[in-house]
Every structure is written in C-alpha cells, then in structure tokens.
Design an enzyme around this catalytic site. Sequence first.
Site, PDB file in Angstrom:
ATOM      1  N   THR A 185       0.957  -1.147   0.036  1.00 39.46           N
ATOM      2  CA  THR A 185       0.188   0.033  -0.137  1.00 39.46           C
ATOM      3  C   THR A 185       0.811   1.048   0.091  1.00 39.46           C
ATOM      4  OG1 THR A 185      -0.105   0.093   2.451  1.00 39.46           O
ATOM      5  CG2 THR A 185      -1.763  -1.474   1.451  1.00 39.46           C
ATOM      6  N   GLU A 330      -5.802  -3.719  -1.089  1.00 39.99           N
ATOM      7  CA  GLU A 330      -6.284  -4.949  -0.337  1.00 39.99           C
ATOM      8  C   GLU A 330      -7.438  -5.767  -0.787  1.00 39.99           C
ATOM      9  OE1 GLU A 330      -5.361  -1.802   0.753  1.00 39.99           O
ATOM     10  OE2 GLU A 330      -4.568  -1.681   2.827  1.00 39.99           O
ATOM     11  N   LYS A 440     -15.554  17.800   9.236  1.00 40.21           N
ATOM     12  CA  LYS A 440     -16.565  17.621  10.242  1.00 40.21           C
ATOM     13  C   LYS A 440     -17.076  19.018  10.874  1.00 40.21           C
ATOM     14  CE  LYS A 440     -18.004  13.914  13.205  1.00 40.21           C
ATOM     15  NZ  LYS A 440     -17.975  12.501  14.042  1.00 40.21           N
ATOM     16  N   TRP A 445     -20.961  15.412   9.169  1.00 40.53           N
ATOM     17  CA  TRP A 445     -20.002  15.554   8.144  1.00 40.53           C
ATOM     18  C   TRP A 445     -20.320  16.215   6.915  1.00 40.53           C
ATOM     19  CZ3 TRP A 445     -20.510   9.402   7.569  1.00 40.53           C
ATOM     20  CH2 TRP A 445     -19.725   9.020   8.719  1.00 40.53           C
TER      21      TRP A 445
HETATM   22  P1  AMP Z   1      -5.280   2.127  -3.454  1.00 46.80           P
HETATM   23  O1  AMP Z   1      -4.981   0.986  -2.555  1.00 46.80           O
HETATM   24  O2  AMP Z   1      -3.770   2.982  -3.535  1.00 46.80           O
HETATM   25  O3  AMP Z   1      -5.753   1.900  -4.607  1.00 46.80           O
HETATM   26  O4  AMP Z   1      -6.341   3.050  -2.609  1.00 46.80           O
HETATM   27  C1  AMP Z   1      -7.484   2.664  -2.281  1.00 46.80           C
HETATM   28  C2  AMP Z   1      -8.424   3.669  -1.816  1.00 46.80           C
HETATM   29  O5  AMP Z   1      -8.683   4.727  -3.108  1.00 46.80           O
HETATM   30  C3  AMP Z   1      -9.650   3.464  -1.500  1.00 46.80           C
HETATM   31  O6  AMP Z   1      -9.628   3.016  -0.267  1.00 46.80           O
HETATM   32  C4  AMP Z   1     -10.589   4.551  -1.924  1.00 46.80           C
HETATM   33  O7  AMP Z   1     -10.646   5.719  -0.825  1.00 46.80           O
HETATM   34  C5  AMP Z   1      -9.944   5.259  -3.114  1.00 46.80           C
HETATM   35  N1  AMP Z   1     -10.547   4.932  -4.141  1.00 46.80           N
HETATM   36  C6  AMP Z   1     -10.498   3.950  -5.057  1.00 46.80           C
HETATM   37  N2  AMP Z   1     -11.546   3.858  -5.953  1.00 46.80           N
HETATM   38  C7  AMP Z   1     -12.277   5.014  -5.838  1.00 46.80           C
HETATM   39  C8  AMP Z   1     -13.259   5.225  -6.376  1.00 46.80           C
HETATM   40  N3  AMP Z   1     -13.909   4.924  -7.588  1.00 46.80           N
HETATM   41  N4  AMP Z   1     -14.034   6.519  -5.830  1.00 46.80           N
HETATM   42  C9  AMP Z   1     -13.336   7.080  -4.635  1.00 46.80           C
HETATM   43  N5  AMP Z   1     -12.491   6.577  -4.055  1.00 46.80           N
HETATM   44  C10 AMP Z   1     -11.878   5.606  -4.524  1.00 46.80           C
END
Ligand code: AMP
Length: 546
Positions: A185, A330, A440, A445
């Site tokens: 990550t 994940e 917030k 929110w």
């Molecule tokens: P990563 O592990 O770097 O792919 O990041 C994952 C995070 O990206 C998710 O937990 C979301 O917060 C954000 N994310 C992924 N896809 C979307 C989406 N279509 N819209 C909004 N947030 C997203």
Amino acid sequence: MLGKMMHRPLLISHLIQHAARYHGDTVITSRETDGSTTVTNWAKLHDNSKRLANALAALGLEQGDRVATIAWNNRRHLEIWYGVSGSGMVCHTINPRLFPQQIIYVINDAEDQVLFFEKTFLPLVIGVKEHLKTVKHFVCMTAPDEEVRAQIPEVIFYDDLVDNQSAEFDWPELDENAPSSLCYTSGTTGNPKGVLYTNRTTVLHSFCISLPDSISLSATDVVLPVVPMFHANAWGLPYAAAMVGAAVSLPGPNLDGHSLASLIDKDGVTLAVGVPTIWQTLLAAAKETGTKLPSLKRNVVGGSSCPSSMIRTFHNDFDCETLHAWGMTETSPLGSANQLKAKHKDLSDEDKLKVRLSQGRPPFGVELRIVDAEKNNKLLPNDGKTPGNVQIRGYWIVDTYFNKEQSALEPDGWFDTGDIATLNEDGYLMIRDRAKDLIKSGGEWISSVELEDIATTHPAVASAAAIAANHPKWDERPVIIAQLEPGHEVTEQELIDHYLGKIAKWQIPNAVVLVDAIPISGTGKMLKKDLREQYGNLLIERGLVD
Ligand code: AMP
C-alpha cells in the site's frame, strides 16, 4: 463413490498457457522505455516467460522466493510477471515514486532476491543499493548497456538472461493457494504494508473483472492498462486480458494526454483503465488535437471519485462509456463496478448519469456492508442515505498483511476499508470520503467528494480538492483548493457562489485557494494530507472565523 469432478488448481500459468494456445497471434504492443515500440503476441510472450522461468531457476531461485520489479507497463515486465508467478515465485511490483527510504523498507521487508529495473531507474537503484540486505541479482530490463555496467559491474541484462535460455519449460502444478504477487500500500501513514495475492485469488479476480457487469472484457477488445502494474497489479487487467485473449497495448513511461491519445488511435484501443487525473489530461489533449478517439468504447475510472463532468464529456463528445469502479490494494482491487440494471434502461440520460456517478455494486465474489465503527460495527441501513464505514469480505480480499502476525480483519471476518460511503438497496456504493479526509463541521459530516464534484462542474476548474480547515467555532470548515483549466480565469468568490443552490448553505466552502497544480501521489491521488498541512489554518490566518 457418488462420482467426482476433476480438480484443477486455479493457476496463473494456466492463464498464459490459454492465451498462447488459443489466442497466440493476438497482438501485444509495447512502448519501451527507450522510446521504441515492440509488437509481440501472446505466443511469443509465453515463450519468453518460459525462458525467464528457466533463467530464474538457473540463478538458483526457488518457489516462494520474492522477485522485485521497478518497471513501467511494457512487455518485458509482463514476461517477468508470468515467468515469476508461473514458476511459483512471488512478483513484488514496486512503486518507483515511493521515497527511497520506503523502497529500501519494502525490498528488505519482502526479502527480495532479484531486482529487475528499468534503465530510467538506475539512479534510484544506485541510491538504495547498499542498503538492500537480500538482493543477490540486479537485472536491468534492456539489451546489454555499457553505461549501466559502468555503474553496476555485476549487473545482468534482461535480454542476455532470456535470450540464452530455452523456451521449453513445464510450469509446475502448484497449490492454488501458493502466493503469486506482492503489492505494498502507498503507506501515507507509517510504513507501507504488503498484500500477498495468491494464484487462486488472482484467477478468481480475473474471472470477475471480465464479466459483462464488471469491465466486460472479450477477445475482441484491445485493452490499455494505464494504471501501473505496480498499483494493485494494474487492477488485474493483464491477467484478465490473457484469460479472455484480448489484445493489449502497454503504454510504457509516457502517460501524458498526447502520448495516450496517439497510442489509443494507433493501436485501436477499445477499453482503457486508469485514474481520473489521467483521463483529465487525455481529454485535454484530445480536445487540442481534435481526435474523437473513435476506437475507444469504454474507459474504467477508479482510484478516486470520478467527476460527473468527466462521465458527461466522454459520453457526449467521445461516444465512450465511462465505468466507475472502486477498490483498493487490499481488495485485488475490484470491490464494485458500475453497470446499470434493467430497471435503469428507460431513465433519462441525466438520471442514468446519477446512477453512473456512484462507484457501482459488488460483483459476485465480494460482499459489502456499512457499519457505525464507533458503535461496535453496528450495521447501518442500505438506504442510499446513511453513511458509514465500508467493510468488505470475499474471495480476493486481504486477511493478514505480509510479514504480520495479526489478521487485518474485524473480529467477525470483515475488512474495514477506511472509506465512508452509503449503500442503496441494490448494493450501489457511493463513496463520501476517506475516514481520514472527513470534514466535520459542528458535529456534522460534509462530503469532500461532493464538494469536489460540484467545483469541477465549473468550466474553469480542472480539478479540486476539498479539505478540512481548522475553525474555532465549528471545529472544521471546508476549503477548496482548485486548479484551473489552462487559459481560464475565475475569482474565488465566483467559485463559492457556484455552490449556491447545489448543496445546503451550511455545507458551502468558506474559502477557495487557486493553485497552479494540486500535488498528486505516486498512484494518481490528490495529496490531501499535504494540502491540509499547508492550508489547515487558512481560515484563522485570513480571519474568516465567523
Ligand atoms: P489504493 O490501495 O492505493 O488503490 O487506494 C484505495 C483507496 O482509493 C480506496 O480505499 C478509496 O479511498 C480510493 N478509491 C478507489 N477507487 C475509488 C473510487 N472509484 N472513488 C473514490 N475513491 C476511490
């Protein structure tokens, strides 16, 4: 005996074998790091991945060993993927935009034995090399190159490694639960954490993303994974492409709008996959050159919320259907994908757009729920209105991070994603925020996603980030950081007025800051943490504290 069905393990080597056997002449076009283009196909790619598997065995590597890559999306990288995972080793794809300290950390944590790298990353590799405790072989992904050898005398060159090997190799019949690849990550808080995918999770995920109600892949597609192979395995696309026998266009290092537009037109790309910032630059370039991107039928947007204006522009100006998808490292990554249901067919274009704006619904293989995390994961209603923490479980979801003892799951076996969203009765997920990005105000929110979307419906705004700024009375109030379209002008007050009538008055941002560029992370997301550090006290500094 009552009878018995055959048991065949779900293996990544079967994907490439299938592609080579039934789609051997289907083309893979690769933009190389030196600027050249290679045209290969699934059969040749399979042969080279077997040569690589032989080479890795000759280097003394064994099943379970980790092999790292710091590489763009190109055909050598794809050969490494299949050669490594197919022979039972683990392909650890590294994001080159991590800080050098983090790169050292992830390589040592993974105990990588071999490091494959592009020549572009030579300075990076030299910078970290002496801190790497386990890497025995450094392989530069080129033909022999004296400039590289002068700096790393023991370097091995990819083409030497592969060309000298036979393409005869019997893929081992692994246990389908054998690990196949490792992605960390991005580690915005603390050290990056590794997610170890298996053959089984990867193959099941490939079936899933190919389905018509997911990305809908087929042998007639030419797919362009713009999302890097180090970002959640390019969202699984290069595996699924082999499964369905699609042609692939690998973009290499040049991900600017002009390069992508020309590549889409040249290769006849039908489906492209990437984050919103990529599509923004593509749209700008296409408008500049006048191309209508005629081959492009679908594009998948994920990684961050997709602005409504983007879906509209792709649909109206390019006849391209935008699929909004959600997931994370994940979750392999697909957690939801937005395709309409039969009941949406007769909706007006505007109402369809409203459905399309959400992140879509979970495909078979994963389940979603929203809970009140502060109240012991109390289940919240799926009414499309009540926001809560998104939790997920399924066939391709992490259980325990790499090298960690403790499971990452909630006591009842669900994974908490850190996202805040609503779910409706059909399972459509609407992300409102990351838990850590919430604004917030006076105990209520305000959705940063909604504020950002409204900002980008203004024609002068290219992208916008909504952040929480400190406020003595309300704790936090929203502030918009906006980047304008080139050649456009707008005042801060005009942008604030743009919100009138679109949301409740108390949610309207208190200030707007116009910036030349919003900082973007290595995986294309806005770096809100940096923006909060810079502008968190803006309202106090400007005296906007009523
Ligand atoms: P990563 O592990 O770097 O792919 O990041 C994952 C995070 O990206 C998710 O937990 C979301 O917060 C954000 N994310 C992924 N896809 C979307 C989406 N279509 N819209 C909004 N947030 C997203």
